[in-house]
Enzyme design. Structure first.
Site, mmCIF file in Angstrom:
data_model
loop_
_atom_site.group_PDB
_atom_site.id
_atom_site.type_symbol
_atom_site.label_atom_id
_atom_site.label_comp_id
_atom_site.label_asym_id
_atom_site.label_seq_id
_atom_site.Cartn_x
_atom_site.Cartn_y
_atom_site.Cartn_z
ATOM 1 N N GLY A 22 0.814 -1.204 0.000
ATOM 2 C CA GLY A 22 0.000 0.000 0.000
ATOM 3 C C GLY A 22 0.845 1.251 0.000
ATOM 4 N N GLY A 24 0.782 5.620 1.118
ATOM 5 C CA GLY A 24 0.140 6.701 1.848
ATOM 6 C C GLY A 24 0.777 8.027 1.516
ATOM 7 N N GLY A 25 0.412 9.052 2.254
ATOM 8 C CA GLY A 25 0.931 10.382 1.974
ATOM 9 C C GLY A 25 2.387 10.559 2.318
ATOM 10 C CG PHE A 26 3.698 11.715 5.501
ATOM 11 C CD1 PHE A 26 4.505 12.841 5.468
ATOM 12 C CD2 PHE A 26 2.353 11.881 5.783
ATOM 13 C CE1 PHE A 26 3.989 14.098 5.706
ATOM 14 C CE2 PHE A 26 1.824 13.137 6.026
ATOM 15 C CZ PHE A 26 2.638 14.251 5.984
ATOM 16 C CB VAL A 29 3.033 -0.607 3.678
ATOM 17 C CG1 VAL A 29 3.205 -1.883 4.505
ATOM 18 C CG2 VAL A 29 2.751 0.571 4.595
ATOM 19 C CE LYS A 44 3.865 4.408 8.262
ATOM 20 N NZ LYS A 44 2.993 4.742 9.424
ATOM 21 N NE ARG A 136 -2.947 13.485 17.350
ATOM 22 C CZ ARG A 136 -2.370 14.631 17.029
ATOM 23 N NH1 ARG A 136 -3.051 15.753 17.080
ATOM 24 N NH2 ARG A 136 -1.116 14.656 16.651
ATOM 25 C CG ASP A 155 -1.262 4.572 10.412
ATOM 26 O OD1 ASP A 155 -0.252 5.155 10.834
ATOM 27 O OD2 ASP A 155 -1.863 4.911 9.384
#
Length: 467
Positions: A22, A24-26, A29, A44, A136, A155
């Site tokens: 996968g 993500g923005g940063f 993985v 990651k 969060r 995460d």
């Protein structure tokens, strides 16, 4: 908007790249096979274009948080963290082949599975809160499933330390599962907003959609935010969901944070009450107990269970009934034997002798254990609260105390009638009661993942509750 391609997987000694999992923005993985011990792992890796000192510190903080928390059975395990030869930091984690996000929209999950998953994930959140950490980003896609079908929370990339989250923090938001006060930038995250996200996540697993999503309607960001801020929580639409479960989810997603469950622990108790109501096997609470609590516990199962006939949302009444049934207590904290115990006593001549020896032995052992625990805690330098005061105004009670010397990162844990509240920094605790009786409070300082010596329990009576 075009989706970016994954970055090139790094060459990691001792690991063989298999495929991309996968992006993500940063970070990306990847699936690797570890050579020794031989196993599949998820790695990651931060993107090279985002790596700077600030991002590197965030990544290191995530690695440290995951290392502290990953021994929990419902938190994803982190095996190691390092920096690749090309300068990109990476985490080596337990590989989970699926997420609940891949299932709950495709099939209707059994209610028993949803309740059990809710208890386990809320236990993980409660454990994080006791370590002073906010996740969060609680949502279905961050609940992975191990090879043995156990749900785990993953995460902690935008996690924050309790008390340090500020409204100005720049965090990524998963709108459908974010509390209204977070969407309004009033806070970046609190225990109350985590309760909202837990409620929204359990709702989603039941309903097959996020709480304020309208099938076939406008589910864009602006529309969703507007409904989260103003609309009532709609029913899940499932006929097998009891009213008590609909009510507890609506309470968890109340617009006012003060109207929600006080923390993840109360949310867990409410879910367990629904399991009890539906005659389902009750999912065990997965929250570590302090040494002093373990030493005084009688039955390990009873620490994680609530009895039949308990109503959702009456946590204070539950605690009072449990305490009274076990051993009545006077205002000064002394215990009194029950009539049943006196009725089973031996004849006076031998009974007093045997009872006296037993009591003396129990007191001696208790003092030794308490002394050892106290010495161990005092040696750690954790301050002790010594002056808890109580002020009663009708049905409202405020307990207050002087700061014994908290440091940055410390917190108070207030125990009300045997039930611990979420960590807090304020040197005061307020509550309201719905029936006359005695309320007892003790305060413990939490530091570096450990609890200090509890204060002397302070009890106060409420004689009348305004109608």
């Amino acid at each position: 908007m075009t989706r970016r391609l994954p970055s090139t997987p790094p060459n990691l000694p001792g690991f063989s790249f298999i495929r991309v999992l996968g992006s993500g923005g940063f970070a990306d993985v990847f699936l690797y096979e570890q050579n020794m011990p031989r196993r599949l792992v998820a790695v990651k890796v931060l993107l090279s274009e985002v790596v700077d000192d600030e991002v590197r510190q965030m990544f290191q903080a995530e690695a440290n948080l995951m290392a502290q928390l990953s021994s929990h059975p419902s938190i994803l395990t982190v095996y190691q963290a390092s920096v690749a030869a090309d300068g990109r930091p990476y985490l080596v984690m337990e590989y989970c082949s699926s997420t609940l996000a891949q299932r709950y929209r495709a099939v209707q999950l059994p209610l028993s599975e949803v309740l059990s998953t809710g208890v386990r994930i809320a236990s993980a959140v409660e454990t994080a809160h006791r370590q002073g950490v906010l996740h969060r980003d609680i949502k279905p896609s961050n609940i992975l499933t191990t090879a043995y079908g156990h749900p785990v929370l993953a995460d902690f990339g935008i996690a924050a330390t309790l008390g340090q989250a500020a409204a100005s923090d720049a965090v990524g938001l998963s709108v459908p599962w974010s509390a209204p006060e977070v969407l309004l930038d009033e806070v970046a995250g609190t225990v109350a907003s985590e309760v909202w996200s837990l409620g929204a996540t359990v709702y989603s697993l039941i309903a097959g959609r996020s709480p304020f999503e309208i099938i076939g309607g406008d589910n864009g960001t602006v529309a969703l935010v507007g409904r989260i801020e103003k609309a009532k929580v709609p029913p899940t639409g499932r006929p097998d969901v009891p009213r008590s479960l609909e009510a507890l989810l609506a309470r968890a997603m109340s617009k006012r944070p003060a109207d929600r469950q006080a923390g993840a622990l109360e949310f867990i108790r409410d879910l367990q009450a629904v399991e009890e109501e539906l005659a389902l096997p009750q999912t065990q609470l997965e929250v570590a107990m302090d040494d002093w609590a373990l030493a005084t516990a009688v039955d390990p199962d009873e620490r994680t269970r609530i009895g039949a006939g308990t109503t959702v949302g009456s946590s204070r009444s539950r605690r009072r009934r449990a305490r009274s049934a076990a051993r009545p207590r006077t205002v000064d904290g002394n215990s009194q034997g029950s009539g049943a115990e006196r009725g089973r006593a031996a004849p006076p001549s031998t009974g007093r002798l045997i009872g006296g020896v037993a009591v003396a032995a129990a007191v001696f052992v208790g003092l030794v254990v308490a002394g050892l625990v106290t010495l161990a805690r005092d040696a750690g330098g954790i301050p002790v609260v010594t002056d808890v005061r109580a002020r009663t105004d009708g049905a409202a009670i405020e307990f207050a105390w002087e700061d014994p010397g908290l440091r940055a990162g410390d917190a108070y844990i207030v125990t009300v009638d045997g039930a611990a509240s979420p960590p807090q920094r304020a040197a005061a605790y307020s509550l309201s009661v719905d029936e006359p009786g005695t309320v007892c409070v003790s305060v413990t300082v939490w530091r570096d993942g450990k609890s200090g010596t509890p204060s002397v329990e302070r009890c106060t009576d409420v004689d009348e509750v305004p109608g």
